[in-house]
Enzyme design. Structure first.
Site, PDB file in Angstrom:
ATOM      1  N   ASP A  98       0.848  -1.183   0.000  1.00  0.00           N
ATOM      2  CA  ASP A  98       0.000   0.000   0.000  1.00  0.00           C
ATOM      3  C   ASP A  98       0.893   1.246   0.000  1.00  0.00           C
ATOM      4  O   ASP A  98       1.857   1.297  -0.763  1.00  0.00           O
ATOM      5  CB  ASP A  98      -0.980  -0.047   1.172  1.00  0.00           C
ATOM      6  CG  ASP A  98      -2.109   0.964   1.034  1.00  0.00           C
ATOM      7  OD1 ASP A  98      -3.097   0.665   0.344  1.00  0.00           O
ATOM      8  OD2 ASP A  98      -1.986   2.060   1.616  1.00  0.00           O
ATOM      9  N   TYR A 205      -3.266  11.251   0.668  1.00  0.00           N
ATOM     10  CA  TYR A 205      -4.096  11.416  -0.525  1.00  0.00           C
ATOM     11  C   TYR A 205      -4.236  12.885  -0.881  1.00  0.00           C
ATOM     12  O   TYR A 205      -4.255  13.255  -2.061  1.00  0.00           O
ATOM     13  CB  TYR A 205      -5.463  10.772  -0.297  1.00  0.00           C
ATOM     14  CG  TYR A 205      -5.326   9.310   0.073  1.00  0.00           C
ATOM     15  CD1 TYR A 205      -5.056   8.355  -0.899  1.00  0.00           C
ATOM     16  CD2 TYR A 205      -5.414   8.901   1.401  1.00  0.00           C
ATOM     17  CE1 TYR A 205      -4.885   7.022  -0.563  1.00  0.00           C
ATOM     18  CE2 TYR A 205      -5.250   7.564   1.744  1.00  0.00           C
ATOM     19  CZ  TYR A 205      -4.978   6.631   0.760  1.00  0.00           C
ATOM     20  OH  TYR A 205      -4.795   5.320   1.097  1.00  0.00           O
ATOM     21  N   HIS A 267      -5.466  -7.608  -0.353  1.00  0.00           N
ATOM     22  CA  HIS A 267      -4.632  -6.409  -0.342  1.00  0.00           C
ATOM     23  C   HIS A 267      -3.605  -6.396   0.790  1.00  0.00           C
ATOM     24  O   HIS A 267      -2.493  -5.895   0.607  1.00  0.00           O
ATOM     25  CB  HIS A 267      -5.551  -5.189  -0.218  1.00  0.00           C
ATOM     26  CG  HIS A 267      -4.836  -3.880  -0.208  1.00  0.00           C
ATOM     27  ND1 HIS A 267      -4.252  -3.356  -1.337  1.00  0.00           N
ATOM     28  CD2 HIS A 267      -4.614  -2.982   0.790  1.00  0.00           C
ATOM     29  CE1 HIS A 267      -3.694  -2.191  -1.034  1.00  0.00           C
ATOM     30  NE2 HIS A 267      -3.903  -1.941   0.243  1.00  0.00           N
TER      31      HIS A 267
END
Length: 286
Positions: A98, A205, A267
């Site tokens: 990630d 982000y 994930h």
């Protein structure tokens, strides 16, 4: 837990254990350094293992600061390189998934002579405008949401709301045989729930470092500018964010990448498949 010297005013909380060649493990969102709690014991007999909380996560500093200056991949990489300097970690294996994967890649591009090898899970470069397909956008909705002030209004400082929000990702992104237990969800609520914590975590982000922004901006580098550090890529079979078909352009960005599929995993590769992740790291050790 120890604490680093500041870099750009940010100190990192980190764990350090084992003896041998250095390995640095970089966690993802929404996680922290405990993502590696099952993996670390599989390395300690051969490696000195350092596991930091990244800027804005866990026990590390969460200063309110312009995200592009303080929380981008480049900024996070500065803290990782500072930790290597402070602890005297020479030629480490860097491993991450990630956002930890993106940060490890940033370190390898910035200081390739400082890194022995990379062990990575997605995100990796090469998706390009495939992130704009309807299927992908059904998964990546959270990244534009994280740019909104609704994070502060609806989630920040509300542990129960944070727990429910993060439970969605840990359940939906994981493989079919994995489900986060109550202990993990309680821990996530504890570290992401205090005032300011959720906002700090999404600064990544807001800095433009998420998959959608990065994929639309990426261009394949010239061959001499590809990441040259030997890289093992562990691509999970069941990650809804990163389908295995997106591994088709890795050679355009890495000079020495060896992809492997992680059967059955989703994930959260170091949590769902710690043995396979540890085995890849051990193969990279001298």
């Amino acid at each position: 837990m120890a604490r680093s010297a500041p870099v750009d005013g940010f100190t990192l909380a980190y764990d350090r254990s084992g003896a041998g060649h250095p390995v640095v493990l970089l966690h993802g969102w929404p996680g922290d350094r405990t993502d590696f709690e099952a993996l670390v014991p599989l390395l300690e007999d051969r490696a000195e293992v350092v596991v930091p909380d990244l800027r804005g996560f866990g026990g590390s500093d969460k200063h309110p600061a312009p995200p592009a200056e303080a929380y981008s991949a480049a900024a996070q990489a500065r803290s990782v390189l500072g930790l290597l300097d402070e602890l005297g970690l020479t030629d480490p294996v860097l491993a991450g998934y990630d956002i930890g994967s993106r940060i490890a890649q940033a370190v390898a591009r910035t200081a390739p002579d400082r890194v022995r090898a990379l062990v990575l899970s997605p995100p990796l470069p090469g998706a390009g405008d495939r992130v704009l397909t309807a299927e992908a956008q059904r998964e990546f909705w959270y990244q534009p949401f994280h740019a909104l002030g609704l994070v502060e209004e609806l989630l920040d400082g509300r542990p129960e709301a944070v727990r429910a929000y993060l439970r969605h990702f840990w359940s939906h992104w994981s493989g079919p045989s994995f489900e986060p237990d109550g202990r993990r969800l309680d821990h996530l609520a504890e570290v992401y729930g205090p005032p300011g914590a959720m906002t700090a975590s999404v600064a990544w982000y807001r800095a433009g470092s998420g998959m959608v922004a990065m994929s639309l901006a990426e261009r394949a580098p010239a061959p001499a500018d590809r990441i040259a550090v030997p890289t093992t890529i562990l691509w999970p079979e069941h990650d809804p964010l990163f389908p295995p078909a997106w591994a088709d352009r890795l050679a355009e960005f890495f000079s020495a990448a060896e992809p492997e599929q992680l059967a059955g995993a989703g994930h959260f590769t170091p949590v769902e498949a710690p043995e396979a992740f540890a085995a890849a790291i051990r193969r990279a050790l001298p």
